[in-house]
Design an enzyme around this catalytic site. Structure first.
Site, PDB file in Angstrom:
ATOM      1  N   ILE A  34    -133.240  37.137 -19.197  1.00 51.41           N
ATOM      2  CA  ILE A  34    -131.871  37.653 -19.049  1.00 51.41           C
ATOM      3  C   ILE A  34    -131.402  37.504 -17.608  1.00 51.41           C
ATOM      4  N   LYS A  69    -141.435  37.502  -8.924  1.00 50.10           N
ATOM      5  CA  LYS A  69    -142.883  37.355  -8.675  1.00 50.10           C
ATOM      6  C   LYS A  69    -143.477  36.135  -9.377  1.00 50.10           C
ATOM      7  N   ASN A  84    -143.175  44.461 -25.494  1.00 48.07           N
ATOM      8  CA  ASN A  84    -143.855  45.603 -26.130  1.00 48.07           C
ATOM      9  C   ASN A  84    -145.288  45.289 -26.535  1.00 48.07           C
ATOM     10  N   THR A 110    -132.875  49.368 -21.291  1.00 50.77           N
ATOM     11  CA  THR A 110    -132.968  48.981 -22.699  1.00 50.77           C
ATOM     12  C   THR A 110    -132.601  50.129 -23.628  1.00 50.77           C
ATOM     13  N   ASP A 111    -132.156  49.775 -24.837  1.00 54.51           N
ATOM     14  CA  ASP A 111    -131.885  50.813 -25.851  1.00 54.51           C
ATOM     15  C   ASP A 111    -133.169  51.484 -26.341  1.00 54.51           C
ATOM     16  N   GLU A 112    -134.327  50.834 -26.044  1.00 55.10           N
ATOM     17  CA  GLU A 112    -135.597  51.389 -26.554  1.00 55.10           C
ATOM     18  C   GLU A 112    -135.947  52.740 -25.959  1.00 55.10           C
ATOM     19  N   TYR A 158    -144.253  50.100 -22.881  1.00 55.06           N
ATOM     20  CA  TYR A 158    -143.098  49.426 -22.265  1.00 55.06           C
ATOM     21  C   TYR A 158    -141.893  50.359 -22.191  1.00 55.06           C
ATOM     22  N   SER A 159    -141.490  50.923 -23.347  1.00 60.35           N
ATOM     23  CA  SER A 159    -140.233  51.686 -23.338  1.00 60.35           C
ATOM     24  C   SER A 159    -140.369  52.995 -22.560  1.00 60.35           C
ATOM     25  N   LYS A 172    -139.804  52.060 -18.969  1.00 60.01           N
ATOM     26  CA  LYS A 172    -138.379  51.828 -18.725  1.00 60.01           C
ATOM     27  C   LYS A 172    -137.641  53.172 -18.675  1.00 60.01           C
ATOM     28  N   ASN A 183    -131.170  44.197 -28.169  1.00 58.78           N
ATOM     29  CA  ASN A 183    -131.957  42.946 -28.142  1.00 58.78           C
ATOM     30  C   ASN A 183    -131.102  41.729 -27.822  1.00 58.78           C
ATOM     31  N   TYR A 185    -143.771  40.677 -38.713  1.00 58.70           N
ATOM     32  CA  TYR A 185    -144.606  41.887 -38.658  1.00 58.70           C
ATOM     33  C   TYR A 185    -144.273  42.774 -39.860  1.00 58.70           C
TER      34      TYR A 185
HETATM   35  P1  NAD Z   1    -138.616  38.606 -18.886  1.00 57.22           P
HETATM   36  O1  NAD Z   1    -139.997  39.087 -19.148  1.00 57.22           O
HETATM   37  O2  NAD Z   1    -138.135  37.363 -19.536  1.00 57.22           O
HETATM   38  O3  NAD Z   1    -138.414  38.404 -17.311  1.00 57.22           O
HETATM   39  C1  NAD Z   1    -138.898  39.308 -16.366  1.00 57.22           C
HETATM   40  C2  NAD Z   1    -138.851  38.636 -14.996  1.00 57.22           C
HETATM   41  O4  NAD Z   1    -139.285  39.605 -14.013  1.00 57.22           O
HETATM   42  C3  NAD Z   1    -139.787  37.423 -14.863  1.00 57.22           C
HETATM   43  O5  NAD Z   1    -139.119  36.367 -14.214  1.00 57.22           O
HETATM   44  C4  NAD Z   1    -140.938  37.945 -14.018  1.00 57.22           C
HETATM   45  O6  NAD Z   1    -141.568  36.932 -13.243  1.00 57.22           O
HETATM   46  C5  NAD Z   1    -140.233  38.976 -13.156  1.00 57.22           C
HETATM   47  N1  NAD Z   1    -141.155  40.017 -12.647  1.00 57.22           N
HETATM   48  C6  NAD Z   1    -142.067  40.728 -13.367  1.00 57.22           C
HETATM   49  N2  NAD Z   1    -142.726  41.575 -12.547  1.00 57.22           N
HETATM   50  C7  NAD Z   1    -142.201  41.418 -11.302  1.00 57.22           C
HETATM   51  C8  NAD Z   1    -142.459  42.009 -10.039  1.00 57.22           C
HETATM   52  N3  NAD Z   1    -143.404  42.953  -9.895  1.00 57.22           N
HETATM   53  N4  NAD Z   1    -141.733  41.620  -8.979  1.00 57.22           N
HETATM   54  C9  NAD Z   1    -140.772  40.650  -9.115  1.00 57.22           C
HETATM   55  N5  NAD Z   1    -140.488  40.049 -10.278  1.00 57.22           N
HETATM   56  C10 NAD Z   1    -141.199  40.422 -11.365  1.00 57.22           C
HETATM   57  O7  NAD Z   1    -137.681  39.841 -19.222  1.00 57.22           O
HETATM   58  P2  NAD Z   1    -136.199  39.874 -19.864  1.00 57.22           P
HETATM   59  O8  NAD Z   1    -136.310  39.879 -21.322  1.00 57.22           O
HETATM   60  O9  NAD Z   1    -135.365  38.893 -19.179  1.00 57.22           O
HETATM   61  O10 NAD Z   1    -135.754  41.350 -19.420  1.00 57.22           O
HETATM   62  C11 NAD Z   1    -135.127  41.553 -18.154  1.00 57.22           C
HETATM   63  C12 NAD Z   1    -134.695  43.000 -18.039  1.00 57.22           C
HETATM   64  O11 NAD Z   1    -133.793  43.326 -19.091  1.00 57.22           O
HETATM   65  C13 NAD Z   1    -135.855  43.991 -18.150  1.00 57.22           C
HETATM   66  O12 NAD Z   1    -135.617  45.043 -17.227  1.00 57.22           O
HETATM   67  C14 NAD Z   1    -135.768  44.496 -19.580  1.00 57.22           C
HETATM   68  O13 NAD Z   1    -136.284  45.800 -19.683  1.00 57.22           O
HETATM   69  C15 NAD Z   1    -134.267  44.472 -19.794  1.00 57.22           C
HETATM   70  N6  NAD Z   1    -133.819  44.328 -21.188  1.00 57.22           N
HETATM   71  C16 NAD Z   1    -134.274  43.288 -21.956  1.00 57.22           C
HETATM   72  C17 NAD Z   1    -133.773  43.104 -23.244  1.00 57.22           C
HETATM   73  C18 NAD Z   1    -134.221  41.937 -24.121  1.00 57.22           C
HETATM   74  O14 NAD Z   1    -133.775  41.845 -25.260  1.00 57.22           O
HETATM   75  N7  NAD Z   1    -135.055  41.027 -23.635  1.00 57.22           N
HETATM   76  C19 NAD Z   1    -132.822  44.009 -23.744  1.00 57.22           C
HETATM   77  C20 NAD Z   1    -132.396  45.065 -22.938  1.00 57.22           C
HETATM   78  C21 NAD Z   1    -132.891  45.200 -21.655  1.00 57.22           C
HETATM   79  O1  DAU Z   2    -134.128  46.457 -27.683  1.00 59.44           O
HETATM   80  C1  DAU Z   2    -134.267  45.843 -26.447  1.00 59.44           C
HETATM   81  C2  DAU Z   2    -135.665  45.295 -26.294  1.00 59.44           C
HETATM   82  O2  DAU Z   2    -135.736  44.129 -27.115  1.00 59.44           O
HETATM   83  C3  DAU Z   2    -136.027  44.954 -24.856  1.00 59.44           C
HETATM   84  O3  DAU Z   2    -136.069  46.147 -24.104  1.00 59.44           O
HETATM   85  C4  DAU Z   2    -137.399  44.256 -24.775  1.00 59.44           C
HETATM   86  O4  DAU Z   2    -137.653  43.844 -23.448  1.00 59.44           O
HETATM   87  C5  DAU Z   2    -137.367  43.034 -25.686  1.00 59.44           C
HETATM   88  O5  DAU Z   2    -138.635  42.406 -25.693  1.00 59.44           O
HETATM   89  C6  DAU Z   2    -136.972  43.452 -27.109  1.00 59.44           C
HETATM   90  O6  DAU Z   2    -138.005  44.283 -27.683  1.00 59.44           O
HETATM   91  P1  DAU Z   2    -138.492  44.082 -29.218  1.00 59.44           P
HETATM   92  O7  DAU Z   2    -139.846  44.632 -29.328  1.00 59.44           O
HETATM   93  O8  DAU Z   2    -137.427  44.538 -30.150  1.00 59.44           O
HETATM   94  O9  DAU Z   2    -138.488  42.452 -29.241  1.00 59.44           O
HETATM   95  P2  DAU Z   2    -139.498  41.377 -29.881  1.00 59.44           P
HETATM   96  O10 DAU Z   2    -138.845  40.053 -29.679  1.00 59.44           O
HETATM   97  O11 DAU Z   2    -140.883  41.553 -29.391  1.00 59.44           O
HETATM   98  O12 DAU Z   2    -139.471  41.746 -31.422  1.00 59.44           O
HETATM   99  C7  DAU Z   2    -138.256  41.836 -32.159  1.00 59.44           C
HETATM  100  C8  DAU Z   2    -138.601  42.320 -33.564  1.00 59.44           C
HETATM  101  O13 DAU Z   2    -139.325  41.293 -34.234  1.00 59.44           O
HETATM  102  C9  DAU Z   2    -139.501  43.539 -33.593  1.00 59.44           C
HETATM  103  O14 DAU Z   2    -139.128  44.352 -34.704  1.00 59.44           O
HETATM  104  C10 DAU Z   2    -140.899  42.964 -33.781  1.00 59.44           C
HETATM  105  C11 DAU Z   2    -140.623  41.762 -34.646  1.00 59.44           C
HETATM  106  N1  DAU Z   2    -141.532  40.603 -34.502  1.00 59.44           N
HETATM  107  C12 DAU Z   2    -141.822  40.149 -33.238  1.00 59.44           C
HETATM  108  C13 DAU Z   2    -142.622  39.044 -33.061  1.00 59.44           C
HETATM  109  C14 DAU Z   2    -142.959  38.527 -31.676  1.00 59.44           C
HETATM  110  C15 DAU Z   2    -142.018  39.942 -35.637  1.00 59.44           C
HETATM  111  O15 DAU Z   2    -141.742  40.350 -36.784  1.00 59.44           O
HETATM  112  N2  DAU Z   2    -142.805  38.830 -35.464  1.00 59.44           N
HETATM  113  C16 DAU Z   2    -143.128  38.348 -34.225  1.00 59.44           C
HETATM  114  O16 DAU Z   2    -143.834  37.327 -34.142  1.00 59.44           O
END
Ligand code: NAD
Ligand code: DAU
Length: 332
Positions: free
Chosen positions: A13, A34, A84, A121-123, A148-149, A152, A177, A205
């Site tokens: 993101i 990092k 997670n 995050t909404d989590e 994780y959550s 956060k 998400n 899952y």
């Molecule tokens: P990601 O895992 O793809 O990216 C995380 C980045 O942070 C990576 O580039 C990693 O190298 C860097 N990083 C990790 N530890 C570090 C450290 N100690 N110092 C500096 N950099 C570091 O994560 P994402 O999915 O892009 O999520 C980004 C943010 O958005 C997070 O705070 C997450 O909680 C939040 N978020 C994610 C989602 C989602 O759906 N993915 C939804 C809502 C909120």
């Molecule tokens: O809601 C926001 C969150 O969304 C963010 O805070 C997290 O950083 C981000 O990783 C995401 O968390 P989820 O656990 O919801 O995302 P994930 O992609 O791991 O899984 C999405 C859903 O799919 C969840 O219900 C688990 C399921 N799943 C996941 C994987 C990897 C499967 O059914 N099969 C899979 O192989």
């Protein structure tokens, strides 16, 4: 020209936000990342050298963070351990980065009076029943389920405390998400798309009834910029685009888009403590700050995402076999 410091800008993101901010503002962006397994330099390739700088380093490094925050107008804090499943097998990095890293950043922002936006995050709100008519709002009590959550949630509470006790100039957003380009293949949607490309059946899952509220990463970025520009200091804003789908529906859509039979997936063992449903009420952000999402058609957004992974195999291929090997050990 505003100077933005974007932590975690090489992740999913964060990198989408960096592209979005460079395309839609005249800001200068410095990324602090990092480069854990989740960071990818290719996600930041080709950015304009006069408006973009990259610093490799840890948000827990107080001396490094202090110098970068002192030189920034706004810190946009994305860096986190984000998956997670990883947090269930090795929670420690989540405590270090999500808690201590956030603490390190807000101490520097407090010292230098720097505007701070915390990405969350909404989590943090736990989960909802499938038939619950309510959705998460800014006043829903915190009830996180996973390592994780919970880290956060802890980081959000630190930011709130620093606002109240020290006058930190901060806002917080909690988003649902995200999907779109540059997402690591460990996550649900890219894992299934790249599995199908590799001739592996998607892995669901449990029964696949769990619901996630999908939003395109570009809409998350536009919401964050809106909050930075117009948000009220000390406030929390929920970001969502009314995109609820259960996991089975999402897998079936991916299979359809990729020309496979709709039942060509496997059910695997469930995630321990698996949150059942997330759903965001983003009416405050829309009403008070005038934000609206642009990607209202999830099926089209998913089709575009499938195309992106088909077209960018060199981006995801180096991560794929290691990721699947890890899942195999877990029976997933
Ligand atoms: P990601 O895992 O793809 O990216 C995380 C980045 O942070 C990576 O580039 C990693 O190298 C860097 N990083 C990790 N530890 C570090 C450290 N100690 N110092 C500096 N950099 C570091 O994560 P994402 O999915 O892009 O999520 C980004 C943010 O958005 C997070 O705070 C997450 O909680 C939040 N978020 C994610 C989602 C989602 O759906 N993915 C939804 C809502 C909120
Ligand atoms: O809601 C926001 C969150 O969304 C963010 O805070 C997290 O950083 C981000 O990783 C995401 O968390 P989820 O656990 O919801 O995302 P994930 O992609 O791991 O899984 C999405 C859903 O799919 C969840 O219900 C688990 C399921 N799943 C996941 C994987 C990897 C499967 O059914 N099969 C899979 O192989």
């Amino acid at each position: 020209m505003q100077k933005l410091l974007v932590t975690g800008g090489a992740g999913f993101i964060g990198s989408n936000f960096v592209h979005y901010a460079l395309d839609n503002t005249d800001a200068h962006v410095t990324v602090l990342d990092k480069f854990t397994y989740a960071g990818n330099r290719r996600s930041l390739a080709g950015l304009p050298e006069d408006r973009f700088a990259l610093v490799e380093g840890d948000i827990c490094d107080a001396a490094l963070v202090d110098g970068l925050v002192a030189n920034a107008d706004v810190v946009v804090h994305y860096a986190a351990e984000s998956h997670n499943d990883n947090s269930l097998h090795d929670p420690r990095p989540f405590l270090d980065t999500n808690i201590i890293g956030t603490y390190t950043l807000i101490e520097a922002a407090r010292k230098h009076g720097t505007r701070f936006h915390h990405i969350s995050t909404d989590e943090v709100y736990g989960d909802l029943e499938l038939d619950d008519p309510e959705r998460f709002t800014e006043s829903t009590p915190y009830n996180p389920s996973s390592p994780y959550s919970s880290t956060k949630a802890g980081s959000d509470l630190l930011v709130r405390a620093w606002v109240r006790s020290f006058g930190l100039q901060a806002t917080i957003s909690n988003c649902s998400n995200n999907y779109g380009p540059y997402q690591h293949v460990e996550k649900f949607i890219p894992r299934q798309i790249t599995n199908v490309i590799d001739g592996i059946r998607p892995k669901l899952y449990g029964a696949g009834e769990n619901v996630r509220d999908w939003i395109h990463a570009n809409d998350h970025s536009s919401a964050v910029l809106t909050i930075i520009e117009k948000g009220e200091i000390g406030q929390t804003y929920l970001i969502g685009a009314d995109g609820e789908r259960n996991n089975k529906e999402v897998v079936e859509l991916i299979l359809k888009e990729m020309g496979q039979p709709s039942d060509a997936y496997d059910q695997v063992i469930d995630r321990p403590g698996h949150d059942l449903r997330y759903a965001i009420d983003s009416s405050r952000l829309r009403r008070e700050l005038g934000w609206t999402p642009r990607f209202s058609d999830f099926e089209q957004g998913l089709a575009d995402t499938v195309k992106w992974y088909r077209d960018n195999e060199d981006w995801w291929r180096p991560q794929k076999s290691e990721t699947e090997a890890k899942y195999k050990v877990q029976g997933q």
